[in-house]
Design an enzyme around this catalytic site. Structure first.
Site, PDB file in Angstrom:
ATOM      1  N   GLY A 129      14.244  -1.492  36.728  1.00  0.00           N
ATOM      2  CA  GLY A 129      14.819  -1.675  35.394  1.00  0.00           C
ATOM      3  C   GLY A 129      14.784  -3.143  35.001  1.00  0.00           C
ATOM      4  O   GLY A 129      15.823  -3.812  34.982  1.00  0.00           O
ATOM      5  N   SER A 163       9.658   3.261  35.265  1.00  0.00           N
ATOM      6  CA  SER A 163       8.823   4.249  35.970  1.00  0.00           C
ATOM      7  C   SER A 163       9.633   5.010  37.012  1.00  0.00           C
ATOM      8  O   SER A 163      10.450   4.409  37.729  1.00  0.00           O
ATOM      9  CB  SER A 163       7.649   3.567  36.664  1.00  0.00           C
ATOM     10  OG  SER A 163       6.878   2.845  35.755  1.00  0.00           O
ATOM     11  N   GLU A 246       5.244  -7.539  43.831  1.00  0.00           N
ATOM     12  CA  GLU A 246       4.635  -6.540  42.945  1.00  0.00           C
ATOM     13  C   GLU A 246       3.193  -6.929  42.609  1.00  0.00           C
ATOM     14  O   GLU A 246       2.298  -6.102  42.624  1.00  0.00           O
ATOM     15  CB  GLU A 246       5.468  -6.407  41.657  1.00  0.00           C
ATOM     16  CG  GLU A 246       4.985  -5.273  40.763  1.00  0.00           C
ATOM     17  CD  GLU A 246       5.852  -5.053  39.522  1.00  0.00           C
ATOM     18  OE1 GLU A 246       6.705  -5.909  39.227  1.00  0.00           O
ATOM     19  OE2 GLU A 246       5.646  -4.021  38.856  1.00  0.00           O
TER      20      GLU A 246
HETATM   21  C1  LIG Z   1       2.378   2.110  33.081  1.00  0.00           C
HETATM   22  C2  LIG Z   1       3.511   1.127  32.919  1.00  0.00           C
HETATM   23  C3  LIG Z   1       4.557   1.165  33.807  1.00  0.00           C
HETATM   24  C4  LIG Z   1       5.611   0.268  33.651  1.00  0.00           C
HETATM   25  N1  LIG Z   1       6.669   0.361  34.521  1.00  0.00           N
HETATM   26  C5  LIG Z   1       7.721  -0.461  34.380  1.00  0.00           C
HETATM   27  C6  LIG Z   1       8.863  -0.317  35.215  1.00  0.00           C
HETATM   28  O1  LIG Z   1       8.917   0.558  36.084  1.00  0.00           O
HETATM   29  N2  LIG Z   1       9.916  -1.132  35.006  1.00  0.00           N
HETATM   30  C7  LIG Z   1       9.905  -2.115  34.067  1.00  0.00           C
HETATM   31  O2  LIG Z   1      10.868  -2.853  33.973  1.00  0.00           O
HETATM   32  N3  LIG Z   1       8.830  -2.276  33.235  1.00  0.00           N
HETATM   33  C8  LIG Z   1       7.748  -1.461  33.367  1.00  0.00           C
HETATM   34  N4  LIG Z   1       6.663  -1.593  32.525  1.00  0.00           N
HETATM   35  C9  LIG Z   1       6.728  -2.557  31.438  1.00  0.00           C
HETATM   36  C10 LIG Z   1       5.799  -3.766  31.556  1.00  0.00           C
HETATM   37  O3  LIG Z   1       6.258  -4.672  32.528  1.00  0.00           O
HETATM   38  C11 LIG Z   1       5.731  -4.403  30.155  1.00  0.00           C
HETATM   39  O4  LIG Z   1       5.144  -3.470  29.285  1.00  0.00           O
HETATM   40  C12 LIG Z   1       4.937  -5.686  30.136  1.00  0.00           C
HETATM   41  O5  LIG Z   1       5.587  -6.693  30.865  1.00  0.00           O
HETATM   42  C13 LIG Z   1       4.653  -6.177  28.715  1.00  0.00           C
HETATM   43  O6  LIG Z   1       5.820  -6.235  27.959  1.00  0.00           O
HETATM   44  P1  LIG Z   1       5.893  -5.561  26.505  1.00  0.00           P
HETATM   45  O7  LIG Z   1       5.386  -4.155  26.630  1.00  0.00           O
HETATM   46  O8  LIG Z   1       7.268  -5.758  25.997  1.00  0.00           O
HETATM   47  O9  LIG Z   1       4.845  -6.353  25.614  1.00  0.00           O
HETATM   48  P2  LIG Z   1       5.105  -7.750  24.898  1.00  0.00           P
HETATM   49  O10 LIG Z   1       5.732  -8.685  25.862  1.00  0.00           O
HETATM   50  O11 LIG Z   1       5.784  -7.515  23.609  1.00  0.00           O
HETATM   51  O12 LIG Z   1       3.618  -8.231  24.639  1.00  0.00           O
HETATM   52  C14 LIG Z   1       2.828  -7.795  23.521  1.00  0.00           C
HETATM   53  C15 LIG Z   1       1.500  -8.516  23.549  1.00  0.00           C
HETATM   54  O13 LIG Z   1       1.711  -9.941  23.383  1.00  0.00           O
HETATM   55  C16 LIG Z   1       1.121 -10.662  24.463  1.00  0.00           C
HETATM   56  N5  LIG Z   1       1.955 -11.827  24.807  1.00  0.00           N
HETATM   57  C17 LIG Z   1       3.304 -11.850  24.900  1.00  0.00           C
HETATM   58  N6  LIG Z   1       3.731 -13.070  25.277  1.00  0.00           N
HETATM   59  C18 LIG Z   1       2.612 -13.844  25.406  1.00  0.00           C
HETATM   60  C19 LIG Z   1       2.397 -15.188  25.790  1.00  0.00           C
HETATM   61  N7  LIG Z   1       3.395 -16.016  26.100  1.00  0.00           N
HETATM   62  N8  LIG Z   1       1.115 -15.641  25.845  1.00  0.00           N
HETATM   63  C20 LIG Z   1       0.065 -14.820  25.523  1.00  0.00           C
HETATM   64  N9  LIG Z   1       0.227 -13.516  25.160  1.00  0.00           N
HETATM   65  C21 LIG Z   1       1.481 -13.030  25.113  1.00  0.00           C
HETATM   66  C22 LIG Z   1       1.090  -9.674  25.617  1.00  0.00           C
HETATM   67  O14 LIG Z   1       0.107 -10.019  26.571  1.00  0.00           O
HETATM   68  C23 LIG Z   1       0.773  -8.368  24.900  1.00  0.00           C
HETATM   69  O15 LIG Z   1      -0.601  -8.249  24.670  1.00  0.00           O
HETATM   70  C24 LIG Z   1       5.590  -0.706  32.636  1.00  0.00           C
HETATM   71  C25 LIG Z   1       4.511  -0.751  31.751  1.00  0.00           C
HETATM   72  C26 LIG Z   1       3.478   0.156  31.870  1.00  0.00           C
HETATM   73  C27 LIG Z   1       2.339   0.085  30.904  1.00  0.00           C
END
Ligand SMILES: Cc1cc2nc3c(=O)[nH]c(=O)nc-3n(C[C@H](O)[C@H](O)[C@H](O)COP(=O)(O)OP(=O)(O)OC[C@H]3O[C@@H](n4cnc5c(N)ncnc54)[C@H](O)[C@@H]3O)c2cc1C
Length: 395
Positions: A129, A163, A246
């Site tokens: 989480g 997840s 991780e």
């Molecule tokens: C299959 C899957 C399983 C997952 N499982 C878990 C889990 O079990 N627990 C958990 O906590 N999370 C989980 N996640 C979440 C995952 O860690 C996040 O989706 C990821 O860190 C991206 O965050 P966001 O989706 O909020 O995208 P955002 O952070 O909003 O990013 C959106 C876009 O902006 C870009 N971006 C953002 N900041 C920057 C920067 N500083 N420089 C350049 N580009 C940037 C990103 O690369 C992306 O393309 C999972 C995700 C997936 C897809």
């Protein structure tokens, strides 16, 4: 450097191979991707079998209850499991590959005694989480709040993309204990029991037709202070340990799985005529060479983790290269599949001995899109590599 395997390493391989040849054929068919309770039962049964045979926690130190295997033995272990088509770590991913290792490094003796053995035995499953609707890449902006009340924290907020939460017993949970704008300095790492009142989990369905993750709503959930790993407001440091496991070692076996997938695709392509396309052969050759390089990098990460106790920042290079390679491999798969790639159902005429099935190819393709997002996006890995490995100025 002596690159040959020692007698004891060869003996380890032979014994493991014998055991796998005996037990893997006794496992029932894998449950459908969409049935999470059945997947939990399957994955934890396999974990228990590993435990009983002395192979659970192969990379965990002996003090953590693991086997404390040398890096070479760890790699032999992964190679042999892949060779035998043994089950993947599955729902035990978080517990075995990053929450457990974090508790080993950062937990108290009581926490290690309470939480580690059930992970190794497959009795308890963990989820992660960390992410929130407004805090993914910028994790330090998380807002789920924990307020201390005697010997408990009262936690309120929302997590997302959690997840395996549907079948988890515990969650490695990041909460804000400092002021709202305290960012990295006001975060605490807690172990949340998933059976507490005030927890509402709502699954999210992916394009792979699975509810592998979902939203976790927390409303006044009481978590014992004894479940805090590290000091209050020192959770960011603990988080860095979790993320280095991780990104550094958790995905190591995926390089081998990718090699296996490529081998299976070659078999199919030779059979259905796709192999006559020189461009497709060139792409397959490139991917094979990249996978060899990736496996070399994985071996380096494993050796480094064994030496220092925690994988280094180089894990980001591996994570970035693996995620992007998996997407190109999945595209190659769809080109090999041709029209069969339009169906989730097994097409009998597509089956080739030693080849992959068309649903496996489709699954690998739809799943590949999430690879450059999960565990930190490719852009974030590139930022880490630029700033922390290459020493470039912050963007
Ligand atoms: C299959 C899957 C399983 C997952 N499982 C878990 C889990 O079990 N627990 C958990 O906590 N999370 C989980 N996640 C979440 C995952 O860690 C996040 O989706 C990821 O860190 C991206 O965050 P966001 O989706 O909020 O995208 P955002 O952070 O909003 O990013 C959106 C876009 O902006 C870009 N971006 C953002 N900041 C920057 C920067 N500083 N420089 C350049 N580009 C940037 C990103 O690369 C992306 O393309 C999972 C995700 C997936 C897809």
């Amino acid at each position: 450097m002596d690159l040959r395997y020692s007698e004891s390493e060869e003996a380890f391989r032979a014994e493991l191979r014998r055991w796998l040849a005996e037990v893997v054929p006794t496992l029932g068919p894998k449950p459908p991707n969409t049935d999470w309770p059945a997947r939990r039962a399957y994955d934890t049964t396999w974990q228990r079998m590993l435990y009983d045979a002395g192979y659970a926690g192969i990379d965990w130190p002996v003090e953590g209850g693991g086997r404390g295997a040398s890096p070479v033995e760890q790699l032999i272990y992964l190679e042999e499991l892949e060779r035998a088509h043994a089950p993947y770590v599955g729902v035990n991913f978080v517990g075995l590959l990053h929450a457990g290792p974090t508790v080993i490094v950062e937990g108290t003796p009581e926490q290690r005694a309470r939480f580690l053995p059930p992970i190794l035995r497959g009795d308890e499953v963990w989820c992660q989480g960390f992410s929130e609707p407004g805090a993914g890449s910028d994790l330090a902006s998380l807002r789920t709040r924990a307020v201390r009340d005697g010997d408990e924290y009262v936690v309120t907020g929302q997590k997302i993309w959690t997840s395996h939460a549907e079948v988890a017993d515990f969650c490695e949970l990041l909460v804000r204990t400092g002021p709202e704008d305290s960012r990295h300095h006001g975060i605490t790492w807690l172990i949340l029991p998933m059976d507490r009142p005030g927890i509402d989990f709502r699954p999210l369905r992916t394009i792979a037709r699975s509810t592998e993750f979902g939203e976790l709503f927390l409303d006044g959930v009481r978590v014992p202070v004894a479940n805090r790993v590290g000091e209050e407001n020192d959770g960011w440091r603990v988080t860095m340990t979790t993320l280095s496991f991780e990104r550094g070692t958790a995905f190591v076996s995926e390089a081998l799985q990718s090699m296996e997938l490529l081998r299976g695709l070659r078999q199919v392509a030779r059979h259905n005529g796709a192999w006559s396309d020189p461009e497709l052969r060139r792409r397959a050759g490139h991917l094979g060479a990249e996978l060899d390089a990736l496996w070399a990098l994985a071996r380096r990460n494993v050796s480094q983790a064994a030496r220092t106790g925690v994988p280094g920042v180089g894990g980001s290079v591996y994570k970035l290269a693996l995620s992007e390679l998996r997407q190109r491999l999945a595209e190659l798969g769809m080109d090999v599949a041709g029209p069969a790639g339009l169906s989730w159902d097994d097409i009998e005429e597509f089956a080739v001995p030693g080849g992959v099935t068309n649903p496996e190819i489709v699954h690998s393709w739809v799943h590949s899109f999430s690879r450059t997002i999960a565990a930190g996006t490719s852009q974030i890995q590139r930022n880490i590599i630029a700033e922390r490995i290459l020493g470039l100025p912050k963007g």
